[in-house]
Design a protein around this motif. Structure first.
Motif, PDB file in Angstrom:
ATOM      1  N   ALA A 172       0.832  -1.211   0.000  1.00 50.82           N
ATOM      2  CA  ALA A 172       0.000   0.000   0.000  1.00 50.82           C
ATOM      3  C   ALA A 172       0.865   1.258   0.000  1.00 50.82           C
ATOM      4  O   ALA A 172       0.544   2.246  -0.677  1.00 50.82           O
ATOM      5  CB  ALA A 172      -0.927  -0.009   1.220  1.00 50.82           C
ATOM      6  N   LEU A 173       1.974   1.238   0.744  1.00 51.66           N
ATOM      7  CA  LEU A 173       2.868   2.395   0.797  1.00 51.66           C
ATOM      8  C   LEU A 173       3.479   2.672  -0.571  1.00 51.66           C
ATOM      9  O   LEU A 173       3.547   3.835  -1.002  1.00 51.66           O
ATOM     10  CB  LEU A 173       3.978   2.146   1.827  1.00 51.66           C
ATOM     11  CG  LEU A 173       5.043   3.240   1.930  1.00 51.66           C
ATOM     12  CD1 LEU A 173       4.438   4.534   2.446  1.00 51.66           C
ATOM     13  CD2 LEU A 173       6.190   2.782   2.831  1.00 51.66           C
ATOM     14  N   ALA A 174       3.925   1.627  -1.258  1.00 55.63           N
ATOM     15  CA  ALA A 174       4.528   1.807  -2.582  1.00 55.63           C
ATOM     16  C   ALA A 174       3.512   2.397  -3.557  1.00 55.63           C
ATOM     17  O   ALA A 174       3.837   3.296  -4.347  1.00 55.63           O
ATOM     18  CB  ALA A 174       5.051   0.471  -3.105  1.00 55.63           C
ATOM     19  N   ILE A 175       2.277   1.915  -3.504  1.00 63.42           N
ATOM     20  CA  ILE A 175       1.235   2.438  -4.383  1.00 63.42           C
ATOM     21  C   ILE A 175       0.950   3.899  -4.064  1.00 63.42           C
ATOM     22  O   ILE A 175       0.853   4.752  -4.956  1.00 63.42           O
ATOM     23  CB  ILE A 175      -0.050   1.588  -4.261  1.00 63.42           C
ATOM     24  CG1 ILE A 175       0.197   0.181  -4.804  1.00 63.42           C
ATOM     25  CG2 ILE A 175      -1.209   2.249  -5.004  1.00 63.42           C
ATOM     26  CD1 ILE A 175      -0.945  -0.783  -4.551  1.00 63.42           C
ATOM     27  N   ALA A 176       0.838   4.210  -2.773  1.00 64.01           N
ATOM     28  CA  ALA A 176       0.529   5.581  -2.357  1.00 64.01           C
ATOM     29  C   ALA A 176       1.649   6.543  -2.760  1.00 64.01           C
ATOM     30  O   ALA A 176       1.387   7.636  -3.280  1.00 64.01           O
ATOM     31  CB  ALA A 176       0.305   5.624  -0.848  1.00 64.01           C
ATOM     32  N   LEU A 177       2.891   6.150  -2.531  1.00 63.48           N
ATOM     33  CA  LEU A 177       4.012   7.022  -2.888  1.00 63.48           C
ATOM     34  C   LEU A 177       4.143   7.169  -4.399  1.00 63.48           C
ATOM     35  O   LEU A 177       4.492   8.243  -4.904  1.00 63.48           O
ATOM     36  CB  LEU A 177       5.309   6.485  -2.294  1.00 63.48           C
ATOM     37  CG  LEU A 177       5.441   6.570  -0.770  1.00 63.48           C
ATOM     38  CD1 LEU A 177       6.766   5.991  -0.310  1.00 63.48           C
ATOM     39  CD2 LEU A 177       5.287   8.004  -0.283  1.00 63.48           C
ATOM     40  N   GLY A 178       3.855   6.102  -5.140  1.00 66.06           N
ATOM     41  CA  GLY A 178       3.892   6.185  -6.599  1.00 66.06           C
ATOM     42  C   GLY A 178       2.843   7.147  -7.127  1.00 66.06           C
ATOM     43  O   GLY A 178       3.121   7.971  -8.010  1.00 66.06           O
ATOM     44  N   ILE A 179       1.638   7.059  -6.575  1.00 67.17           N
ATOM     45  CA  ILE A 179       0.569   7.981  -6.982  1.00 67.17           C
ATOM     46  C   ILE A 179       0.925   9.406  -6.583  1.00 67.17           C
ATOM     47  O   ILE A 179       0.707  10.361  -7.345  1.00 67.17           O
ATOM     48  CB  ILE A 179      -0.774   7.557  -6.357  1.00 67.17           C
ATOM     49  CG1 ILE A 179      -1.226   6.223  -6.963  1.00 67.17           C
ATOM     50  CG2 ILE A 179      -1.842   8.628  -6.572  1.00 67.17           C
ATOM     51  CD1 ILE A 179      -2.458   5.639  -6.303  1.00 67.17           C
ATOM     52  N   GLY A 180       1.474   9.567  -5.384  1.00 63.15           N
ATOM     53  CA  GLY A 180       1.867  10.904  -4.938  1.00 63.15           C
ATOM     54  C   GLY A 180       2.941  11.512  -5.822  1.00 63.15           C
ATOM     55  O   GLY A 180       2.887  12.709  -6.152  1.00 63.15           O
ATOM     56  N   LEU A 181       3.914  10.705  -6.239  1.00 61.53           N
ATOM     57  CA  LEU A 181       4.967  11.200  -7.123  1.00 61.53           C
ATOM     58  C   LEU A 181       4.393  11.591  -8.480  1.00 61.53           C
ATOM     59  O   LEU A 181       4.762  12.625  -9.054  1.00 61.53           O
ATOM     60  CB  LEU A 181       6.048  10.130  -7.289  1.00 61.53           C
ATOM     61  CG  LEU A 181       7.262  10.516  -8.130  1.00 61.53           C
ATOM     62  CD1 LEU A 181       7.972  11.727  -7.534  1.00 61.53           C
ATOM     63  CD2 LEU A 181       8.230   9.337  -8.250  1.00 61.53           C
ATOM     64  N   TRP A 182       3.491  10.759  -9.005  1.00 61.10           N
ATOM     65  CA  TRP A 182       2.836  11.091 -10.283  1.00 61.10           C
ATOM     66  C   TRP A 182       2.046  12.392 -10.168  1.00 61.10           C
ATOM     67  O   TRP A 182       2.118  13.245 -11.054  1.00 61.10           O
ATOM     68  CB  TRP A 182       1.897   9.956 -10.697  1.00 61.10           C
ATOM     69  CG  TRP A 182       1.056  10.312 -11.893  1.00 61.10           C
ATOM     70  CD1 TRP A 182       1.391  10.177 -13.210  1.00 61.10           C
ATOM     71  CD2 TRP A 182      -0.263  10.885 -11.874  1.00 61.10           C
ATOM     72  NE1 TRP A 182       0.372  10.633 -14.009  1.00 61.10           N
ATOM     73  CE2 TRP A 182      -0.654  11.074 -13.222  1.00 61.10           C
ATOM     74  CE3 TRP A 182      -1.144  11.249 -10.859  1.00 61.10           C
ATOM     75  CZ2 TRP A 182      -1.895  11.604 -13.567  1.00 61.10           C
ATOM     76  CZ3 TRP A 182      -2.365  11.786 -11.201  1.00 61.10           C
ATOM     77  CH2 TRP A 182      -2.732  11.960 -12.540  1.00 61.10           C
ATOM     78  N   PHE A 183       1.309  12.539  -9.060  1.00 59.32           N
ATOM     79  CA  PHE A 183       0.518  13.754  -8.863  1.00 59.32           C
ATOM     80  C   PHE A 183       1.422  14.971  -8.796  1.00 59.32           C
ATOM     81  O   PHE A 183       1.108  16.028  -9.372  1.00 59.32           O
ATOM     82  CB  PHE A 183      -0.321  13.634  -7.587  1.00 59.32           C
ATOM     83  CG  PHE A 183      -1.290  14.772  -7.397  1.00 59.32           C
ATOM     84  CD1 PHE A 183      -2.545  14.715  -7.967  1.00 59.32           C
ATOM     85  CD2 PHE A 183      -0.948  15.893  -6.647  1.00 59.32           C
ATOM     86  CE1 PHE A 183      -3.446  15.758  -7.795  1.00 59.32           C
ATOM     87  CE2 PHE A 183      -1.826  16.941  -6.476  1.00 59.32           C
ATOM     88  CZ  PHE A 183      -3.095  16.872  -7.057  1.00 59.32           C
ATOM     89  N   TRP A 184       2.552  14.851  -8.104  1.00 57.75           N
ATOM     90  CA  TRP A 184       3.493  15.966  -8.002  1.00 57.75           C
ATOM     91  C   TRP A 184       4.045  16.358  -9.364  1.00 57.75           C
ATOM     92  O   TRP A 184       4.119  17.539  -9.706  1.00 57.75           O
ATOM     93  CB  TRP A 184       4.631  15.587  -7.057  1.00 57.75           C
ATOM     94  CG  TRP A 184       5.698  16.647  -6.967  1.00 57.75           C
ATOM     95  CD1 TRP A 184       5.611  17.854  -6.340  1.00 57.75           C
ATOM     96  CD2 TRP A 184       7.019  16.582  -7.526  1.00 57.75           C
ATOM     97  NE1 TRP A 184       6.794  18.555  -6.482  1.00 57.75           N
ATOM     98  CE2 TRP A 184       7.664  17.798  -7.196  1.00 57.75           C
ATOM     99  CE3 TRP A 184       7.710  15.608  -8.256  1.00 57.75           C
ATOM    100  CZ2 TRP A 184       8.979  18.060  -7.588  1.00 57.75           C
ATOM    101  CZ3 TRP A 184       9.016  15.876  -8.637  1.00 57.75           C
ATOM    102  CH2 TRP A 184       9.627  17.091  -8.305  1.00 57.75           C
TER     103      TRP A 184
END
Length: 298
Positions: A154-166
């Motif tokens: 879940a952390l990897a998915i969340a950080l990946g989405i956050g990086l994409w959003f940034w």
């Protein structure tokens, strides 16, 4: 069914771990054109900092549930400090130089940091198993599986989405994308390329440190753990294409499931599986699956 469940979960868990350690490497290369060999040392420092932080935390008798906040705080602070010090203090002086020179410099930094780790923490092993054991396990299709491993996914998915959003939605991210396209034109248009580079390197370093922090409760933290990590991270980003965030995700999934299949079906091929996938991909697409076409400059 039990075997299939184990392969699916183990592959996804290993892919999540690989993504956490590889995405910072590919981000730094994509923006700065630096293949940061020191990335492995940042991972190792993260693991040691986590072990030390948890040792102090539990010695103080603080609640187990809040240990995860301590881990996250330590990862951000240490990653930000290391990233800014390395980029502002050393790499800034070398911008515009040949990429091979940058590789040699980051390799030298890797060796220096590896020795610094031994000087600070010694050569004995450290254990920080408490967060891993605290969460317990759940049964998925009759297979007991650690909740900590599921949270890592879940952390990897969340950080990946956050990086994409940034990168895609924020102003800083759009400026970063412009610098990737052409740093000279971006600088001429008034974009602060130096600030973009510092931010990018700090974020990439934080990802490496986070990878070490979340891994520490699962392993014995010993000298040399950064060496294997940088090799695996390089394999992942080569599969996906250097500089590609989606490529790092896909490369991590390919490598993760290659390892899971080999572990459960042919254990003797475990060490070979990831590199076999990398070789196969490079034979078909020499620049990786999602490599961007290089712009032609006159």
């Amino acid at each position: 069914m039990l075997l299939v469940t184990a392969i699916v979960l183990d592959g996804l868990n290993y892919a999540a771990w690989l993504f956490l350690i590889a995405v910072g490497l590919t981000l730094i290369y994509g923006v700065m054109r630096i293949l940061n060999i020191a990335h492995g040392a940042f991972y190792a420092i993260g693991a040691y900092v986590c072990a030390s932080t948890l040792g102090i935390y539990y010695s103080a008798g603080l609640p187990d549930a809040l240990a995860f906040l301590a881990m996250g705080f330590a990862a951000i602070i240490v990653g930000l400090f290391l990233g800014l010090v390395m980029e502002r203090g050393i790499l800034k002086l070398l911008y515009g130089r040949d990429e091979v020179l940058m590789v040699l410099v980051t390799y030298a930094l890797f060796l220096i940091l590896e020795d610094a780790v031994k000087l600070i923490w010694g050569v004995e092993s450290y254990f920080a198993w408490q967060p891993y054991a605290y969460l317990g396990y759940v049964e998925i299709n009759e297979l007991p599986y650690q909740i900590y491993d599921l949270l890592m996914i879940a952390l990897a998915i969340a950080l990946g989405i956050g990086l994409w959003f940034w990168l895609e939605k924020s102003r800083m991210g759009r400026l970063t994308t412009a610098v990737v396209a052409d740093r000279e034109i971006s600088a001429a248009l008034g974009i602060n390329v130096t600030r973009i580079f510092a931010t990018t390197f700090a974020i990439g370093t934080i990802f490496a440190v986070v990878g070490g922090v979340v891994t520490a409760p699962k392993i014995a933290v010993t000298p040399g753990i950064g060496v294997e990590v940088i090799i695996l991270a390089f394999a992942v980003v080569v599969i996906g294409g250097l500089g590609s965030i989606p490529g790092a995700a896909i490369g991590a999934i390919f490598a993760g499931y290659a390892r899971a299949l080999s572990v459960h079906l042919a254990p003797e091929l475990e060490l070979f599986a990831i590199y076999a996938v990398m070789s196969l991909v490079l034979a078909i697409k020499p620049h990786g699956l999602f490599a961007r076409a290089a712009g032609r400059k006159i």
